[in-house]
Each structure stands twice: as C-alpha cells, then as structure tokens.
Design an enzyme around this catalytic site. Structure first.
Site, PDB file in Angstrom:
ATOM      1  N   ASP A 100       0.665  -1.132   0.042  1.00  0.00           N
ATOM      2  CA  ASP A 100      -0.159  -0.008  -0.118  1.00  0.00           C
ATOM      3  C   ASP A 100       0.796   1.067   0.072  1.00  0.00           C
ATOM      4  O   ASP A 100       1.896   1.341   0.858  1.00  0.00           O
ATOM      5  CB  ASP A 100      -1.072   0.053   1.176  1.00  0.00           C
ATOM      6  CG  ASP A 100      -2.229   0.878   1.043  1.00  0.00           C
ATOM      7  OD1 ASP A 100      -3.239   0.575   0.957  1.00  0.00           O
ATOM      8  OD2 ASP A 100      -1.714   2.304   1.077  1.00  0.00           O
ATOM      9  N   ILE A 101       0.567   2.336  -0.722  1.00  0.00           N
ATOM     10  CA  ILE A 101       1.218   3.409  -0.966  1.00  0.00           C
ATOM     11  C   ILE A 101       1.262   4.237   0.340  1.00  0.00           C
ATOM     12  O   ILE A 101       2.425   5.046   0.780  1.00  0.00           O
ATOM     13  CB  ILE A 101       0.721   4.320  -2.220  1.00  0.00           C
ATOM     14  CG1 ILE A 101       1.772   5.059  -2.831  1.00  0.00           C
ATOM     15  CG2 ILE A 101      -0.385   4.985  -1.746  1.00  0.00           C
ATOM     16  CD1 ILE A 101       1.597   5.703  -4.036  1.00  0.00           C
TER      17      ILE A 101
ATOM     18  N   ASN B 232     -12.766  -2.768   2.696  1.00  0.00           N
ATOM     19  CA  ASN B 232     -13.859  -1.636   2.715  1.00  0.00           C
ATOM     20  C   ASN B 232     -14.776  -1.939   1.308  1.00  0.00           C
ATOM     21  O   ASN B 232     -14.097  -2.329   0.355  1.00  0.00           O
ATOM     22  CB  ASN B 232     -13.035  -0.327   2.494  1.00  0.00           C
ATOM     23  CG  ASN B 232     -12.234  -0.139   4.042  1.00  0.00           C
ATOM     24  OD1 ASN B 232     -12.684  -0.519   4.874  1.00  0.00           O
ATOM     25  ND2 ASN B 232     -11.098   0.505   3.801  1.00  0.00           N
TER      26      ASN B 232
ATOM     27  N   GLY C  79     -16.087   3.062   3.560  1.00  0.00           N
ATOM     28  CA  GLY C  79     -14.624   3.816   3.615  1.00  0.00           C
ATOM     29  C   GLY C  79     -13.986   3.381   2.298  1.00  0.00           C
ATOM     30  O   GLY C  79     -12.706   3.751   2.339  1.00  0.00           O
ATOM     31  N   GLN C  80     -14.389   2.849   1.302  1.00  0.00           N
ATOM     32  CA  GLN C  80     -13.691   2.571   0.230  1.00  0.00           C
ATOM     33  C   GLN C  80     -13.323   3.789  -0.679  1.00  0.00           C
ATOM     34  O   GLN C  80     -14.015   4.364  -0.927  1.00  0.00           O
ATOM     35  CB  GLN C  80     -14.604   1.468  -0.768  1.00  0.00           C
ATOM     36  CG  GLN C  80     -13.700   0.756  -1.892  1.00  0.00           C
ATOM     37  CD  GLN C  80     -14.674  -0.229  -2.579  1.00  0.00           C
ATOM     38  OE1 GLN C  80     -15.766  -0.394  -2.240  1.00  0.00           O
ATOM     39  NE2 GLN C  80     -13.988  -0.873  -3.642  1.00  0.00           N
TER      40      GLN C  80
ATOM     41  N   HIS D 161     -10.238  -5.137  -3.106  1.00  0.00           N
ATOM     42  CA  HIS D 161      -9.004  -5.564  -2.783  1.00  0.00           C
ATOM     43  C   HIS D 161      -9.285  -5.977  -1.089  1.00  0.00           C
ATOM     44  O   HIS D 161      -9.793  -5.280  -0.374  1.00  0.00           O
ATOM     45  CB  HIS D 161      -8.228  -4.164  -2.885  1.00  0.00           C
ATOM     46  CG  HIS D 161      -8.701  -2.842  -2.466  1.00  0.00           C
ATOM     47  ND1 HIS D 161      -9.455  -2.043  -3.250  1.00  0.00           N
ATOM     48  CD2 HIS D 161      -8.381  -2.132  -1.226  1.00  0.00           C
ATOM     49  CE1 HIS D 161      -9.827  -0.914  -2.651  1.00  0.00           C
ATOM     50  NE2 HIS D 161      -9.046  -1.033  -1.411  1.00  0.00           N
TER      51      HIS D 161
ATOM     52  N   HIS E 284      -6.985  -5.614   2.341  1.00  0.00           N
ATOM     53  CA  HIS E 284      -5.995  -4.961   2.901  1.00  0.00           C
ATOM     54  C   HIS E 284      -5.313  -6.399   3.783  1.00  0.00           C
ATOM     55  O   HIS E 284      -6.275  -6.803   4.642  1.00  0.00           O
ATOM     56  CB  HIS E 284      -6.277  -3.787   3.658  1.00  0.00           C
ATOM     57  CG  HIS E 284      -6.812  -2.654   3.211  1.00  0.00           C
ATOM     58  ND1 HIS E 284      -6.089  -1.765   3.139  1.00  0.00           N
ATOM     59  CD2 HIS E 284      -7.921  -2.258   2.667  1.00  0.00           C
ATOM     60  CE1 HIS E 284      -6.611  -0.832   2.297  1.00  0.00           C
ATOM     61  NE2 HIS E 284      -7.928  -1.044   2.092  1.00  0.00           N
TER      62      HIS E 284
HETATM   63  P1  5GP Z   1      -9.562   1.733   0.171  1.00  0.00           P
HETATM   64  O1  5GP Z   1      -9.887   2.700   1.290  1.00  0.00           O
HETATM   65  O2  5GP Z   1     -10.095   1.690  -1.208  1.00  0.00           O
HETATM   66  O3  5GP Z   1     -10.220   0.390   0.910  1.00  0.00           O
HETATM   67  O4  5GP Z   1      -8.022   1.538   0.336  1.00  0.00           O
HETATM   68  C1  5GP Z   1      -7.455   1.954  -0.831  1.00  0.00           C
HETATM   69  C2  5GP Z   1      -6.034   1.881  -0.529  1.00  0.00           C
HETATM   70  O5  5GP Z   1      -5.217   2.005  -1.784  1.00  0.00           O
HETATM   71  C3  5GP Z   1      -5.486   3.007   0.341  1.00  0.00           C
HETATM   72  O6  5GP Z   1      -4.799   2.477   1.485  1.00  0.00           O
HETATM   73  C4  5GP Z   1      -4.340   3.654  -0.291  1.00  0.00           C
HETATM   74  O7  5GP Z   1      -3.194   3.987   0.399  1.00  0.00           O
HETATM   75  C5  5GP Z   1      -3.969   2.718  -1.547  1.00  0.00           C
HETATM   76  N1  5GP Z   1      -3.666   3.162  -2.842  1.00  0.00           N
HETATM   77  C6  5GP Z   1      -4.216   4.152  -3.217  1.00  0.00           C
HETATM   78  N2  5GP Z   1      -3.668   4.414  -4.642  1.00  0.00           N
HETATM   79  C7  5GP Z   1      -2.498   3.489  -4.597  1.00  0.00           C
HETATM   80  C8  5GP Z   1      -1.541   3.456  -5.458  1.00  0.00           C
HETATM   81  O8  5GP Z   1      -1.323   4.271  -6.687  1.00  0.00           O
HETATM   82  N3  5GP Z   1      -0.558   2.628  -5.314  1.00  0.00           N
HETATM   83  C9  5GP Z   1      -0.599   1.875  -4.229  1.00  0.00           C
HETATM   84  N4  5GP Z   1       0.386   0.830  -3.891  1.00  0.00           N
HETATM   85  N5  5GP Z   1      -1.612   1.801  -3.387  1.00  0.00           N
HETATM   86  C10 5GP Z   1      -2.727   3.100  -3.637  1.00  0.00           C
END
Ligand code: 5GP
Ligand code: ZN
Length: 114
Positions: free
Chosen positions: A30-31, A86, A92-93, A99, A101
């Site tokens: 994760d970034i 999420n 919170g998505q 995906h 986590h």
């Molecule tokens: P969500 O909130 O949708 O469950 O989580 C999305 C996750 O994707 C976040 O933790 C965010 O840091 C990660 N993320 C978003 N854009 C990128 C990206 O371009 N590269 C990577 N490696 N992670 C990303």
C-alpha cells in the site's frame, strides 16, 4: 476499466511494489501503509466492490483470502495479521476495484488498533 488505478497497476501501466503475482491475482505494498507491513491483494479482473461479487466470483474471492496468510507469513507477520475489505463509500472504500488489505507488525494508526 481504463480509468481504474488498480487495473493500471495490474496491467503494469503503473508501478507498484509488487509482492505476488499469478494469472488471476496481484499483491503489492500500500502506498500509504498504516502498519509496518501493509499490502493489498487484488484480482486482475475489475470488480468494483465486494457487494458486486457474484457466485461466479466465489473461487476468485477464496483465492484472495487464502493468499493473505501466505503473504503475511512471507512478510514476517508470524504473530498474526489483520485483514480488511472496505465496501462502498459508506464502508470507507476509496479505490473502486476490490481489494483485501493485509496488515500488521506495529505502529498501526489508532483506528486500526484492536
Ligand atoms: P480503500 O480505502 O479503497 O479500502 O483503500 C485503498 C488503498 O489503496 C489505500 O490504503 C491507499 O493508500 C491505497 N492506494 C491508493 N492509490 C494507490 C496507488 O497508486 N498505489 C498503491 N500501492 N496503493 C494505493
Ligand atoms: Zn479496476
């Protein structure tokens, strides 16, 4: 999905810190990690959310979940780890490509503490 960031990562059009890849799945760091180890497991197939999964996705979802403990072990989370999916804006998505986590290993943000 041409505008989906995770489809672009899956296609190799955007860089990622890849930790696993097979025909159907990709996993990468994760970034913005909220633990020492924080990876995302995605299917290469674009599915927006868990709520949009259908019976034909059962095997794919199973593969995603079964990969979690394998990666956690490989990444040193021998004491255990957390998983999170999420779903939807209210869940919170932020990235609308399903995906999982997988995270753990210290210094999580307060909301991620058990
Ligand atoms: P969500 O909130 O949708 O469950 O989580 C999305 C996750 O994707 C976040 O933790 C965010 O840091 C990660 N993320 C978003 N854009 C990128 C990206 O371009 N590269 C990577 N490696 N992670 C990303
Ligand atoms: Zn996508």
């Amino acid at each position: 999905m041409s505008d989906c960031i995770f489809c672009k990562i899956a296609a190799g059009e955007l860089p990622s810190g890849k930790v696993y890849e097979d025909d159907e799945l990709l996993a990468f760091h994760d970034i913005h990690p909220f633990a020492r180890v924080h990876v995302l497991i995605i299917p290469k197939l674009h599915i927006a959310t868990l709520a949009e999964c259908m019976p034909e996705h059962e095997s794919l979802l199973g593969k995603m979940l079964l990969l979690a403990p394998r990666l956690a072990k490989e990444l040193g989370l021998s004491a255990g780890f957390k998983t999170l999916i999420n779903t939807g804006r209210g869940g919170g998505q932020e990235v609308f490509h399903i995906h999982v986590h997988v995270f753990g290993g210290g210094e999580p943000a307060p909301h991620a503490q058990s």
